[in-house]
Design an enzyme around this catalytic site. Structure first.
Site, PDB file in Angstrom:
ATOM      1  N   GLN A   1      29.948 -52.772 -14.038  1.00  0.00           N
ATOM      2  CA  GLN A   1      31.401 -52.572 -14.110  1.00  0.00           C
ATOM      3  C   GLN A   1      32.051 -53.304 -15.282  1.00  0.00           C
ATOM      4  O   GLN A   1      33.262 -53.234 -15.458  1.00  0.00           O
ATOM      5  CB  GLN A   1      32.058 -53.000 -12.794  1.00  0.00           C
ATOM      6  CG  GLN A   1      31.689 -52.117 -11.611  1.00  0.00           C
ATOM      7  CD  GLN A   1      32.284 -50.717 -11.683  1.00  0.00           C
ATOM      8  OE1 GLN A   1      33.255 -50.466 -12.395  1.00  0.00           O
ATOM      9  NE2 GLN A   1      31.686 -49.782 -10.951  1.00  0.00           N
TER      10      GLN A   1
ATOM     11  N   SER B   1      25.019 -48.971 -16.423  1.00  0.00           N
ATOM     12  CA  SER B   1      24.963 -47.565 -16.017  1.00  0.00           C
ATOM     13  C   SER B   1      25.873 -46.758 -16.936  1.00  0.00           C
ATOM     14  O   SER B   1      27.076 -47.024 -17.015  1.00  0.00           O
ATOM     15  CB  SER B   1      25.449 -47.443 -14.570  1.00  0.00           C
ATOM     16  OG  SER B   1      25.720 -46.105 -14.272  1.00  0.00           O
TER      17      SER B   1
ATOM     18  N   CYS C   1      30.370 -45.186  -4.146  1.00  0.00           N
ATOM     19  CA  CYS C   1      28.948 -45.181  -3.792  1.00  0.00           C
ATOM     20  C   CYS C   1      28.779 -45.395  -2.298  1.00  0.00           C
ATOM     21  O   CYS C   1      27.739 -45.123  -1.741  1.00  0.00           O
ATOM     22  CB  CYS C   1      28.206 -46.272  -4.555  1.00  0.00           C
ATOM     23  SG  CYS C   1      28.590 -46.241  -6.284  1.00  0.00           S
TER      24      CYS C   1
HETATM   25  N1  PLP Z   1      26.090 -51.495  -9.596  1.00  0.00           N
HETATM   26  C1  PLP Z   1      27.432 -51.394  -9.536  1.00  0.00           C
HETATM   27  C2  PLP Z   1      28.261 -52.644  -9.605  1.00  0.00           C
HETATM   28  C3  PLP Z   1      28.043 -50.143  -9.424  1.00  0.00           C
HETATM   29  O1  PLP Z   1      29.377 -50.054  -9.359  1.00  0.00           O
HETATM   30  C4  PLP Z   1      27.224 -48.987  -9.347  1.00  0.00           C
HETATM   31  C5  PLP Z   1      27.843 -47.658  -9.146  1.00  0.00           C
HETATM   32  O2  PLP Z   1      28.935 -47.551  -8.642  1.00  0.00           O
HETATM   33  C6  PLP Z   1      25.831 -49.142  -9.436  1.00  0.00           C
HETATM   34  C7  PLP Z   1      25.296 -50.413  -9.550  1.00  0.00           C
HETATM   35  C8  PLP Z   1      24.910 -47.955  -9.395  1.00  0.00           C
HETATM   36  O3  PLP Z   1      24.911 -47.287 -10.625  1.00  0.00           O
HETATM   37  P1  PLP Z   1      24.407 -45.766 -10.737  1.00  0.00           P
HETATM   38  O4  PLP Z   1      25.495 -44.918 -10.193  1.00  0.00           O
HETATM   39  O5  PLP Z   1      24.188 -45.544 -12.198  1.00  0.00           O
HETATM   40  O6  PLP Z   1      23.130 -45.682  -9.984  1.00  0.00           O
END
Ligand code: PLP
Length: 401
Positions: A185, A205, A331
């Site tokens: 983030q 990401s 998520c």
């Molecule tokens: N870590 C954090 C802090 C996130 O906000 C997210 C997704 O929202 C992820 C990991 C996972 O990333 P990805 O969507 O690329 O798998």
């Protein structure tokens, strides 16, 4: 994107930047080669991958061979934690993380517990901060790995990574304890120089910074013990098997460079939108509270609880009026349970359920904030009037919670 939509969910994902799409396109057709091929179209793809690696290394202030490309933040977190834990298991089996990590870290830690690792989940204070004192108390001579996020995806709190890492390194001296941070983030608003942060591993990401979905980066400091978790070919310096997603890699690097170059202007612009939104909601609607740290927070994050209403109900009403926000972490959507992050900062389940996250970004302007501030009090009032949760005051009455 629908012209009438005001998109305020940039922490969930972002649209691909047009320059990123343009950079990626040739690698889907003319330049389609496999980078492992030694003929010209293969060498061309290899060159693109290595140039992208140089760009990423430039942004992170590291060496090119410290970068591996992955399929996203989730894979980077899994690979970092499992790769480090399995490599160091003979030295100790204790891992430290926080209660407010993304599930990509928390669930990986749960998996590692099944493999005999012992995990300490540090609590956070009411703003979502991990304390240096708690970290110090949790360290043991069996600790091998720490994973603390750079900034929280729900409440936007920025963790004191250099301080936490400084403490860990000074207490554990030459024991080689690995410090990982999930920086997913933080791109575009926080300096990601790995030496300033002091971290050994860092996850990114691409879809969070106007790059393609399904692409990530994992930084692994030279000399860090690490075992690959994916078996197969020798790609990514034998650390991540599988034919490289050349277009995705090119897009990731292009987007990361653009985000780094516009960090200062983005921060100023988003922070002003963020602060107007916070101020407008807290003063215009009673029984509301800001979650996360008041100042140590991402410049684009607004996380507010509205008493006596379901966040999801406000979200759906906003959607009907063309505004996209989140009722927590995208998520985690589909989960019935209130967010683990909001519970960890001390919210009751009812207050946690009445929470919305607005994350502004490149497409937003002052007019969007005015529009949201114009429609939100009416939506909240309407929902409170039919709320079974309590006998509630109108939106202009009541203290903020
Ligand atoms: N870590 C954090 C802090 C996130 O906000 C997210 C997704 O929202 C992820 C990991 C996972 O990333 P990805 O969507 O690329 O798998």
């Amino acid at each position: 994107m629908d012209k009438r939509m005001i998109y305020m969910d940039h922490a969930a994902t972002t649209p691909l930047h047009p320059a990123v799409l343009e950079a990626m396109l040739p690698y889907f057709h003319d330049k389609f080669g496999n980078p492992s091929g030694i003929y010209s179209v293969g060498r061309e793809a290899r060159r693109a991958v290595e140039e992208a690696r140089e760009t990423v290394a430039w942004v992170l202030g590291c060496k090119t061979d410290e970068i591996i490309f992955t399929s996203g933040g989730t894979e980077s977190d899994n690979t970092a934690l499992k790769g480090a834990a399995f490599a160091l298991k003979d030295r100790g089996r204790h891992i430290i993380t926080s209660e407010i990590e993304h599930h990509a870290v928390l669930h990986t830690c749960h998996d590692l517990e099944k493999f005999g690792f012992d995990v300490t989940y540090l609590p956070v204070d009411r703003f979502g901060l991990v304390s240096v004192e708690d970290m110090e108390k949790a360290l043991t001579d069996k600790t091998i790995l720490i994973s603390i996020m750079l900034a929280n995806n729900e409440i936007g709190t920025i963790e004191p990574i250099p301080e936490l890492n400084g403490l860990v390194k000074s207490r554990t001296k030459d024991r080689g304890v690995i410090f990982h941070t999930d920086a997913v983030q933080g791109v575009g608003t926080i300096d990601l120089n790995v030496d300033k942060l002091g971290v050994d591993m860092l996850s990114l990401s691409a879809h969070k910074f106007c790059g393609p979905k399904g692409m990530g980066v994992l930084y692994i400091r030279e000399g860090t013990r690490f075992e690959p978790v994916q078996s197969g070919g020798a790609q990514e310096n034998k650390r991540r098997a599988g034919t490289e997603n050349v277009a995705g890699i090119v897009g990731t690097a292009t987007a990361l460079k653009l985000a780094a170059e516009s960090r200062e202007s983005n921060t100023a612009q988003w922070q002003s939108l963020r602060d107007r939104l916070i101020e407008g909601i807290l003063t215009g609607i009673g029984e509301t509270r800001l979650n996360g740290h008041p100042t140590l927070r991402l410049p684009n994050n607004v996380n507010i609880s509205f008493r006596y209403v379901e966040g999801e109900a406000i979200l759906l009403n906003l959607d009907l009026k063309g505004v996209a926000v989140s009722s927590g972490s995208a998520c985690a959507s589909g989960d019935e349970d209130p967010s683990h992050v909001l519970l960890a900062i001390g919210l009751t389940p009812d207050v946690a359920r009445g929470t919305l996250r607005f994350t502004v970004g490149a497409s937003n302007n002052d007019g969007d904030v005015d529009y949201v501030l114009g429609i939100l009090p009416g939506i909240v009032d309407k929902l409170r009037a039919i709320s079974p949760l309590a006998d509630v005051p109108g939106h202009t009455g009541g203290a903020n919670v």
